[in-house]
Design a protein around this motif. Sequence first.
Motif, PDB file in Angstrom:
ATOM      1  N   VAL A  25       3.054 -38.457   6.416  1.00 26.41           N
ATOM      2  CA  VAL A  25       4.145 -39.089   5.677  1.00 26.41           C
ATOM      3  C   VAL A  25       3.585 -39.663   4.387  1.00 26.41           C
ATOM      4  O   VAL A  25       2.421 -40.053   4.319  1.00 26.41           O
ATOM      5  CB  VAL A  25       4.837 -40.186   6.500  1.00 26.41           C
ATOM      6  CG1 VAL A  25       5.643 -39.582   7.626  1.00 26.41           C
ATOM      7  CG2 VAL A  25       3.827 -41.188   7.040  1.00 26.41           C
ATOM      8  N   PHE A  26       4.417 -39.698   3.381  1.00 24.79           N
ATOM      9  CA  PHE A  26       3.962 -40.101   2.050  1.00 24.79           C
ATOM     10  C   PHE A  26       4.040 -41.614   1.851  1.00 24.79           C
ATOM     11  O   PHE A  26       4.909 -42.288   2.383  1.00 24.79           O
ATOM     12  CB  PHE A  26       4.802 -39.414   0.980  1.00 24.79           C
ATOM     13  CG  PHE A  26       4.677 -37.920   0.969  1.00 24.79           C
ATOM     14  CD1 PHE A  26       3.446 -37.307   1.115  1.00 24.79           C
ATOM     15  CD2 PHE A  26       5.801 -37.108   0.819  1.00 24.79           C
ATOM     16  CE1 PHE A  26       3.324 -35.937   1.099  1.00 24.79           C
ATOM     17  CE2 PHE A  26       5.686 -35.735   0.799  1.00 24.79           C
ATOM     18  CZ  PHE A  26       4.445 -35.150   0.942  1.00 24.79           C
ATOM     19  N   GLY A  27       3.103 -42.106   1.043  1.00 25.08           N
ATOM     20  CA  GLY A  27       3.170 -43.484   0.570  1.00 25.08           C
ATOM     21  C   GLY A  27       2.892 -44.545   1.606  1.00 25.08           C
ATOM     22  O   GLY A  27       3.211 -45.713   1.392  1.00 25.08           O
ATOM     23  N   VAL A  28       2.290 -44.186   2.736  1.00 24.86           N
ATOM     24  CA  VAL A  28       1.999 -45.148   3.794  1.00 24.86           C
ATOM     25  C   VAL A  28       0.494 -45.389   3.853  1.00 24.86           C
ATOM     26  O   VAL A  28      -0.294 -44.452   4.001  1.00 24.86           O
ATOM     27  CB  VAL A  28       2.498 -44.637   5.161  1.00 24.86           C
ATOM     28  CG1 VAL A  28       2.119 -45.617   6.263  1.00 24.86           C
ATOM     29  CG2 VAL A  28       4.009 -44.440   5.127  1.00 24.86           C
ATOM     30  N   ARG A  29       0.103 -46.643   3.734  1.00 28.50           N
ATOM     31  CA  ARG A  29      -1.319 -46.979   3.803  1.00 28.50           C
ATOM     32  C   ARG A  29      -1.809 -46.830   5.241  1.00 28.50           C
ATOM     33  O   ARG A  29      -1.239 -47.397   6.166  1.00 28.50           O
ATOM     34  CB  ARG A  29      -1.522 -48.428   3.347  1.00 28.50           C
ATOM     35  CG  ARG A  29      -2.997 -48.832   3.292  1.00 28.50           C
ATOM     36  CD  ARG A  29      -3.184 -50.317   3.081  1.00 28.50           C
ATOM     37  NE  ARG A  29      -2.407 -50.829   1.960  1.00 28.50           N
ATOM     38  CZ  ARG A  29      -2.814 -51.826   1.183  1.00 28.50           C
ATOM     39  NH1 ARG A  29      -3.970 -52.424   1.396  1.00 28.50           N
ATOM     40  NH2 ARG A  29      -2.056 -52.247   0.202  1.00 28.50           N
TER      41      ARG A  29
END
Length: 230
Positions: A25-29
């Motif tokens: 998933v995008f943009g998840v640290r």
Amino acid sequence: MKTKDFPLQVKDVSDDGTFEGYGSVFGVRDSYNESVEPGAFVESLVRHKREGSSPLMLWQHDPWTPIGVWEDMAEDKKGLWGKGRLLGGVQKADEAKILLKAGAIQGLSIGYREVDTTPSENGGPRKLVKLDLLEVSIVSFPANRRARVESVKSEVMEEFARRLRDGDPMPVKEFEDILREAGVPKAMAVQIASVGYAKAIRSESEGEANSKATAALKALRAATDQFKTL
């Protein structure tokens, strides 16, 4: 080659071993203080398609243990979506299918080479801008809690629909649990279940519904309206 792990939740694996969902998933640290950026896989996926290849499906990143094939893979707004199939008759694939169905293993991990990255700033995550995707493995130890594998066919939702059709709607709390399992935030799930859905099934018990079919449609419509207004 580097690897990055993502948890998955297998609700169902079809009889032929097919499943689909998100491997990233995008943009998840994540636990490595890194985040995958939208577009990170595009060039790699285009190259695979042009060359008639696809990322490998391995068991625990072991290059000598392929267990299936990724039949389709693409980016969307959420992340890296894939549809894969475990190959029946392959010992490790058969074992993986059993373990996934039982929930004994719950991880996916991508194997990749970094092509373009952005350094961490002010404690923020290091951004992975472009990756060469080599393989996606089924593994034992996930790291990112936002990636999910979703079944081709959800037994839970089938049961929910069947009970609505039969005029035997499930309790509000069970419906709330389904919403939360699907990723709806807790507060929103509670409101949807306790307002729209609860009102619809309560109307049936009070005799306001003309038939079981009407009550089922009212319950579905009420829940849908709540989604639209929240």
